[in-house]
Design a protein around this motif. Structure first.
Motif, PDB file in Angstrom:
ATOM      1  N   SER A 289      22.495  -7.735   3.109  1.00 62.23           N
ATOM      2  CA  SER A 289      22.220  -6.069   3.263  1.00 62.23           C
ATOM      3  C   SER A 289      21.690  -5.763   4.238  1.00 62.23           C
ATOM      4  O   SER A 289      21.530  -4.604   4.408  1.00 62.23           O
ATOM      5  N   GLY A 290      21.205  -6.577   5.337  1.00 61.07           N
ATOM      6  CA  GLY A 290      20.486  -6.378   6.705  1.00 61.07           C
ATOM      7  C   GLY A 290      19.330  -6.243   6.506  1.00 61.07           C
ATOM      8  O   GLY A 290      18.388  -5.621   7.392  1.00 61.07           O
ATOM      9  N   LYS A 291      18.626  -6.797   5.288  1.00 59.46           N
ATOM     10  CA  LYS A 291      16.998  -6.661   5.380  1.00 59.46           C
ATOM     11  C   LYS A 291      16.508  -7.897   5.828  1.00 59.46           C
ATOM     12  O   LYS A 291      16.987  -8.937   5.637  1.00 59.46           O
ATOM     13  N   LYS A 292      15.161  -7.958   6.265  1.00 59.38           N
ATOM     14  CA  LYS A 292      14.397  -9.079   6.670  1.00 59.38           C
ATOM     15  C   LYS A 292      13.180  -9.275   6.050  1.00 59.38           C
ATOM     16  O   LYS A 292      12.409  -8.165   5.898  1.00 59.38           O
ATOM     17  N   GLU A 293      12.637 -10.418   5.690  1.00 58.35           N
ATOM     18  CA  GLU A 293      11.465 -10.435   4.826  1.00 58.35           C
ATOM     19  C   GLU A 293      10.527 -10.978   5.949  1.00 58.35           C
ATOM     20  O   GLU A 293      10.592 -11.594   6.899  1.00 58.35           O
ATOM     21  N   LEU A 294       9.304 -10.146   5.808  1.00 65.79           N
ATOM     22  CA  LEU A 294       8.070 -10.202   6.589  1.00 65.79           C
ATOM     23  C   LEU A 294       6.964 -10.445   5.770  1.00 65.79           C
ATOM     24  O   LEU A 294       6.862 -10.049   4.790  1.00 65.79           O
ATOM     25  N   ARG A 295       6.220 -11.680   6.341  1.00 66.82           N
ATOM     26  CA  ARG A 295       4.862 -11.869   5.502  1.00 66.82           C
ATOM     27  C   ARG A 295       3.794 -11.886   6.276  1.00 66.82           C
ATOM     28  O   ARG A 295       3.882 -12.114   7.728  1.00 66.82           O
ATOM     29  N   GLY A 296       2.601 -11.632   5.991  1.00 67.41           N
ATOM     30  CA  GLY A 296       1.360 -11.639   6.682  1.00 67.41           C
ATOM     31  C   GLY A 296       0.252 -11.549   6.056  1.00 67.41           C
ATOM     32  O   GLY A 296       0.061 -11.315   4.711  1.00 67.41           O
ATOM     33  N   TYR A 297      -1.117 -11.459   6.592  1.00 69.68           N
ATOM     34  CA  TYR A 297      -2.276 -11.390   5.911  1.00 69.68           C
ATOM     35  C   TYR A 297      -2.911 -10.299   6.466  1.00 69.68           C
ATOM     36  O   TYR A 297      -2.825 -10.068   7.524  1.00 69.68           O
ATOM     37  N   LEU A 298      -3.496  -9.713   5.815  1.00 68.98           N
ATOM     38  CA  LEU A 298      -4.174  -8.227   5.957  1.00 68.98           C
ATOM     39  C   LEU A 298      -5.786  -8.488   6.155  1.00 68.98           C
ATOM     40  O   LEU A 298      -6.420  -9.177   5.393  1.00 68.98           O
ATOM     41  N   THR A 299      -6.236  -8.093   7.276  1.00 71.56           N
ATOM     42  CA  THR A 299      -7.666  -7.985   7.092  1.00 71.56           C
ATOM     43  C   THR A 299      -8.285  -6.990   6.173  1.00 71.56           C
ATOM     44  O   THR A 299      -7.693  -6.074   5.768  1.00 71.56           O
ATOM     45  N   PRO A 300      -9.648  -7.069   6.219  1.00 77.30           N
ATOM     46  CA  PRO A 300     -10.272  -6.219   5.032  1.00 77.30           C
ATOM     47  C   PRO A 300      -9.997  -4.727   5.382  1.00 77.30           C
ATOM     48  O   PRO A 300      -9.828  -3.922   4.314  1.00 77.30           O
ATOM     49  N   GLU A 301      -9.941  -4.420   6.673  1.00 76.25           N
ATOM     50  CA  GLU A 301     -10.068  -2.969   6.806  1.00 76.25           C
ATOM     51  C   GLU A 301      -8.394  -2.560   6.852  1.00 76.25           C
ATOM     52  O   GLU A 301      -8.230  -1.395   6.210  1.00 76.25           O
ATOM     53  N   ALA A 302      -7.541  -3.398   6.917  1.00 76.26           N
ATOM     54  CA  ALA A 302      -6.286  -3.173   6.653  1.00 76.26           C
ATOM     55  C   ALA A 302      -5.894  -2.854   5.302  1.00 76.26           C
ATOM     56  O   ALA A 302      -5.379  -2.133   4.924  1.00 76.26           O
ATOM     57  N   LEU A 303      -6.543  -3.816   4.629  1.00 76.64           N
ATOM     58  CA  LEU A 303      -6.327  -3.700   3.198  1.00 76.64           C
ATOM     59  C   LEU A 303      -6.953  -2.700   2.303  1.00 76.64           C
ATOM     60  O   LEU A 303      -6.356  -2.063   1.628  1.00 76.64           O
ATOM     61  N   ALA A 304      -7.920  -1.926   2.877  1.00 79.93           N
ATOM     62  CA  ALA A 304      -8.372  -0.857   2.450  1.00 79.93           C
ATOM     63  C   ALA A 304      -7.548   0.296   2.825  1.00 79.93           C
ATOM     64  O   ALA A 304      -7.304   1.311   1.960  1.00 79.93           O
ATOM     65  N   CYS A 305      -7.135   0.383   4.095  1.00 77.48           N
ATOM     66  CA  CYS A 305      -6.083   1.336   4.273  1.00 77.48           C
ATOM     67  C   CYS A 305      -4.811   1.415   3.330  1.00 77.48           C
ATOM     68  O   CYS A 305      -4.186   2.321   3.005  1.00 77.48           O
ATOM     69  N   TYR A 306      -4.378  -0.046   3.452  1.00 74.32           N
ATOM     70  CA  TYR A 306      -3.072  -0.137   2.399  1.00 74.32           C
ATOM     71  C   TYR A 306      -3.188   0.539   0.980  1.00 74.32           C
ATOM     72  O   TYR A 306      -2.820   0.997   0.463  1.00 74.32           O
ATOM     73  N   ASN A 307      -4.563  -0.040   0.440  1.00 80.23           N
ATOM     74  CA  ASN A 307      -4.615   0.478  -1.081  1.00 80.23           C
ATOM     75  C   ASN A 307      -4.883   1.996  -1.198  1.00 80.23           C
ATOM     76  O   ASN A 307      -4.496   2.607  -2.068  1.00 80.23           O
ATOM     77  N   GLU A 308      -5.521   2.615  -0.093  1.00 82.73           N
ATOM     78  CA  GLU A 308      -5.436   4.159   0.109  1.00 82.73           C
ATOM     79  C   GLU A 308      -4.173   4.793   0.085  1.00 82.73           C
ATOM     80  O   GLU A 308      -3.848   5.517  -0.415  1.00 82.73           O
ATOM     81  N   ILE A 309      -3.680   4.281   1.197  1.00 83.78           N
ATOM     82  CA  ILE A 309      -1.872   4.756   1.049  1.00 83.78           C
ATOM     83  C   ILE A 309      -1.180   4.384  -0.017  1.00 83.78           C
ATOM     84  O   ILE A 309      -0.382   5.478  -0.272  1.00 83.78           O
ATOM     85  N   GLN A 310      -1.286   3.211  -0.769  1.00 77.73           N
ATOM     86  CA  GLN A 310      -0.642   3.100  -1.880  1.00 77.73           C
ATOM     87  C   GLN A 310      -0.926   4.036  -3.052  1.00 77.73           C
ATOM     88  O   GLN A 310      -0.058   4.459  -3.542  1.00 77.73           O
ATOM     89  N   GLN A 311      -2.120   4.252  -3.229  1.00 77.79           N
ATOM     90  CA  GLN A 311      -2.429   5.208  -4.209  1.00 77.79           C
ATOM     91  C   GLN A 311      -1.988   6.806  -4.093  1.00 77.79           C
ATOM     92  O   GLN A 311      -1.686   7.464  -4.953  1.00 77.79           O
TER      93      GLN A 311
END
Length: 85
Positions: free
Chosen positions: A25-47
């Motif tokens: 379907s044209g999608k690509k899987e990406l993986r990586g590790y988040l820094t603590p700062e990025a994880l805090a941003c991720y959690n805030e955006i997800q909420q």
């Protein structure tokens, strides 16, 4: 789930089948590790947005691309650094 011979599929086979459908379907899987700062941003955006991981990553990359096209990557990086994000 079973294959065409009636034998149940293993979890690995189900995952392989799912990934194959996503690639078709044209999608690509990406993986990586988040820094603590990025994880805090991720959690805030997800909420705030209730986006799943896939939608959040897709939108983050699209927004970064838009910032690049508008010449704003440096400005965004400076803001993130100044606000320890």
């Amino acid at each position: 789930m079973t294959d065409t011979t009636g034998k149940p599929l293993t979890n690995a086979e189900k995952q392989q089948r799912y990934r194959s459908k996503q690639k078709k379907s044209g999608k690509k899987e990406l993986r990586g590790y988040l820094t603590p700062e990025a994880l805090a941003c991720y959690n805030e955006i997800q909420q705030k947005t209730d986006w799943n991981d896939s939608l959040l990553l897709s939108n983050a990359i699209r927004l970064m691309y838009a910032a690049h096209k508008c010449g704003q990557v440096g400005l965004l990086h400076t803001w993130l650094t100044d606000h320890k994000r």
